[in-house]
Enzyme design. Sequence first.
Site, short mmCIF file in Angstrom:
data_model
loop_
_atom_site.label_atom_id
_atom_site.label_comp_id
_atom_site.label_asym_id
_atom_site.label_seq_id
_atom_site.Cartn_x
_atom_site.Cartn_y
_atom_site.Cartn_z
N GLN A 82 -131.60 -0.58 113.53
CA GLN A 82 -132.51 -1.70 113.26
C GLN A 82 -133.05 -1.59 111.84
OE1 GLN A 82 -135.32 -2.23 116.90
NE2 GLN A 82 -134.51 -0.18 117.06
N ASN A 83 -132.76 -0.47 111.18
CA ASN A 83 -133.36 -0.22 109.87
C ASN A 83 -132.66 -1.02 108.78
OD1 ASN A 83 -134.88 1.52 111.30
ND2 ASN A 83 -133.94 3.39 110.52
N VAL A 84 -133.45 -1.42 107.79
CA VAL A 84 -132.90 -2.19 106.67
C VAL A 84 -132.79 -1.33 105.41
CG1 VAL A 84 -133.82 -4.37 107.60
CG2 VAL A 84 -135.20 -3.05 105.97
N ASP A 85 -133.08 0.00 105.56
CA ASP A 85 -133.19 0.85 104.37
C ASP A 85 -131.86 1.40 103.85
OD1 ASP A 85 -132.61 3.00 106.15
OD2 ASP A 85 -134.74 3.46 106.44
N HIS A 100 -130.68 -5.79 111.69
CA HIS A 100 -131.75 -6.57 111.07
C HIS A 100 -131.53 -6.77 109.57
CE1 HIS A 100 -134.61 -5.41 114.65
NE2 HIS A 100 -133.75 -6.36 114.96
N CYS A 111 -129.61 -22.45 102.46
CA CYS A 111 -128.17 -22.48 102.77
C CYS A 111 -127.61 -21.08 103.04
CB CYS A 111 -127.39 -23.15 101.62
SG CYS A 111 -127.23 -22.12 100.15
N CYS A 131 -128.31 -24.95 96.06
CA CYS A 131 -129.11 -25.98 96.73
C CYS A 131 -130.57 -26.01 96.31
CB CYS A 131 -129.01 -25.83 98.25
SG CYS A 131 -130.08 -24.52 98.89
N GLY A 168 -135.90 7.25 117.54
CA GLY A 168 -136.92 6.77 116.60
C GLY A 168 -137.20 5.29 116.66
N THR A 169 -137.14 4.73 117.86
CA THR A 169 -137.51 3.32 117.99
C THR A 169 -138.53 3.15 119.11
OG1 THR A 169 -136.76 1.05 118.47
CG2 THR A 169 -135.43 2.84 119.39
C1 BJW Z 1 -140.16 9.01 115.40
C2 BJW Z 1 -140.49 9.85 114.34
C3 BJW Z 1 -139.62 10.93 114.07
C4 BJW Z 1 -142.00 8.31 114.48
N1 BJW Z 1 -138.52 11.10 114.82
N2 BJW Z 1 -139.09 9.20 116.13
C5 BJW Z 1 -137.50 -10.73 124.83
C6 BJW Z 1 -138.76 -10.35 125.28
C7 BJW Z 1 -139.88 -10.49 124.47
C8 BJW Z 1 -139.78 -11.01 123.18
C9 BJW Z 1 -138.54 -11.38 122.73
C10 BJW Z 1 -137.43 -11.24 123.55
N3 BJW Z 1 -136.35 -11.67 122.85
C11 BJW Z 1 -136.75 -12.05 121.62
C12 BJW Z 1 -138.09 -11.89 121.52
C13 BJW Z 1 -138.93 -12.19 120.32
C14 BJW Z 1 -138.88 -11.11 119.28
C15 BJW Z 1 -139.42 -9.80 119.87
O1 BJW Z 1 -138.70 -8.94 120.28
N4 BJW Z 1 -140.74 -9.64 119.85
C16 BJW Z 1 -141.36 -8.40 120.35
C17 BJW Z 1 -142.43 -7.94 119.37
C18 BJW Z 1 -141.88 -8.60 121.72
N5 BJW Z 1 -137.54 -10.92 118.74
C19 BJW Z 1 -137.03 -11.69 117.79
O2 BJW Z 1 -137.66 -12.62 117.34
C20 BJW Z 1 -135.63 -11.38 117.30
N6 BJW Z 1 -134.84 -12.55 117.27
C21 BJW Z 1 -134.40 -13.14 118.39
O3 BJW Z 1 -134.58 -12.66 119.49
O4 BJW Z 1 -133.68 -14.30 118.17
C22 BJW Z 1 -133.41 -15.14 119.29
C23 BJW Z 1 -134.58 -16.08 119.41
C24 BJW Z 1 -134.78 -17.00 118.41
C25 BJW Z 1 -135.85 -17.90 118.52
C26 BJW Z 1 -136.71 -17.81 119.61
C27 BJW Z 1 -136.52 -16.84 120.59
C28 BJW Z 1 -135.42 -15.97 120.49
C29 BJW Z 1 -135.66 -10.88 115.87
C30 BJW Z 1 -136.37 -9.59 115.70
C31 BJW Z 1 -136.42 -9.21 114.22
C32 BJW Z 1 -137.24 -7.97 113.96
N7 BJW Z 1 -137.44 -7.82 112.56
C33 BJW Z 1 -138.14 -6.65 112.05
C34 BJW Z 1 -138.28 -6.81 110.51
C35 BJW Z 1 -136.94 -6.59 109.81
C36 BJW Z 1 -137.05 -6.76 108.35
C37 BJW Z 1 -137.99 -5.78 107.70
O5 BJW Z 1 -137.77 -4.55 107.77
O6 BJW Z 1 -138.96 -6.24 107.13
O7 BJW Z 1 -137.39 -5.46 112.36
S1 BJW Z 1 -139.72 -6.32 112.82
C38 BJW Z 1 -139.57 -4.57 112.83
O8 BJW Z 1 -139.48 -4.08 114.19
C39 BJW Z 1 -138.20 -4.28 112.18
C40 BJW Z 1 -137.70 -3.16 113.04
O9 BJW Z 1 -136.30 -3.05 112.91
C41 BJW Z 1 -138.16 -3.56 114.41
C42 BJW Z 1 -138.20 -2.44 115.41
O10 BJW Z 1 -139.10 -1.45 115.03
P1 BJW Z 1 -138.73 0.09 115.27
O11 BJW Z 1 -137.58 0.46 114.46
O12 BJW Z 1 -138.64 0.36 116.73
O13 BJW Z 1 -139.99 0.81 114.62
P2 BJW Z 1 -141.44 1.11 115.24
O14 BJW Z 1 -142.34 1.33 114.10
O15 BJW Z 1 -141.84 0.07 116.21
O16 BJW Z 1 -141.24 2.45 116.05
C43 BJW Z 1 -141.00 3.68 115.39
C44 BJW Z 1 -140.83 4.75 116.44
O17 BJW Z 1 -140.44 5.95 115.78
C45 BJW Z 1 -142.12 5.06 117.22
O18 BJW Z 1 -141.83 5.00 118.61
C46 BJW Z 1 -142.46 6.49 116.79
O19 BJW Z 1 -143.01 7.27 117.85
C47 BJW Z 1 -141.11 7.02 116.40
N8 BJW Z 1 -141.13 8.12 115.42
N9 BJW Z 1 -141.65 9.48 113.72
C48 BJW Z 1 -138.26 10.29 115.81
N10 BJW Z 1 -139.87 11.85 113.02
ZN ZN Z 2 -129.03 -22.42 98.84
#
Ligand code: BJW
Ligand code: ZN
Length: 233
Positions: A82-85, A100, A111, A131, A168-169
Amino acid sequence: MLTGAGISAESGVPTFRGKEGLWGKFRAEELATMEAFLRNPEIVWEWYSWRRKLISEVQPNPGHFALAELADYFDSFTLVTQNVDGLHRVAGSTDILELHGNINRNKCVKCEAPFDEVDIDPARIPKCKGCGGSIRPDVVWFGEMLPGEVIEAAFRRSEEADLFFSIGTSAIVHPAASLPMTARRCGATLVEINPEETPLSNLADIRIGAPSGEFLPKLLDAVKARKNQSGQG
Ligand code: BJW
Ligand code: ZN
């Protein structure tokens, strides 16, 4: 395998949620949306420029490197992140599915044409040559679809997996969070590596409550030792 922000935490990249979480004073839910960009593109770009700079200054950690090496010990090893890094690629991983997007790419907000310049001055956001739309980072915001081929491949590989690591998610952002559950339902052994519990923790066959940068190198050593033993007969 699915990785999230936690795998990069030990490189110094902040997570989004959890104890060490939060990118500055903003939450991803507030800035990683099209609504935020349309309302105030300068603030959204400031956030991304700051993050991009931070990411450009860090290195993969032992967790990233261990995953890159572990792949050699499996017939098939897909790293869904899920990381963009981009740190998995820098560490040497190859079969990577970036769900992501990637913070080092830009595209047109209208566009979606790619835009070649990487560094954007938030005070002078460039326009698309085709565009005239504003240029945005090529990442997936809330409410946006994930790249179709990438998420399809991720589900396919999860359904086929014998072993699935969730590392780590926080496992709350969908559809990514459905991948470990899909793999488990289709018969994979599910392993969670995360110091904190998540909605997956009760579902996991094995839970490792440790930082990935500490645990994964140990796992790699154990896999290597086993390989050497079996190689000796
Ligand atoms: C360690 C550690 C160490 C710490 N070792 N571990 C179904 C149910 C409910 C909601 C939805 C659903 N389906 C869709 C949705 C809506 C929404 C969603 O999920 N919302 C939730 C908040 C509920 N999803 C979307 O909108 C997605 N699109 C979609 O579904 O399209 C279809 C659709 C369209 C229109 C309407 C409806 C549906 C898109 C999601 C895009 C997420 N984008 C981001 C930003 C990316 C760009 C950027 O970086 O700026 O992605 S948000 C952010 O969260 C980023 C991450 O990839 C993502 C996940 O986070 P992640 O990686 O889990 O990080 P953390 O911080 O949450 O957790 C870190 C963990 O690490 C922790 O647990 C720590 O304990 C642990 N940790 N140190 C190991 N050393
Ligand atoms: Zn364009």
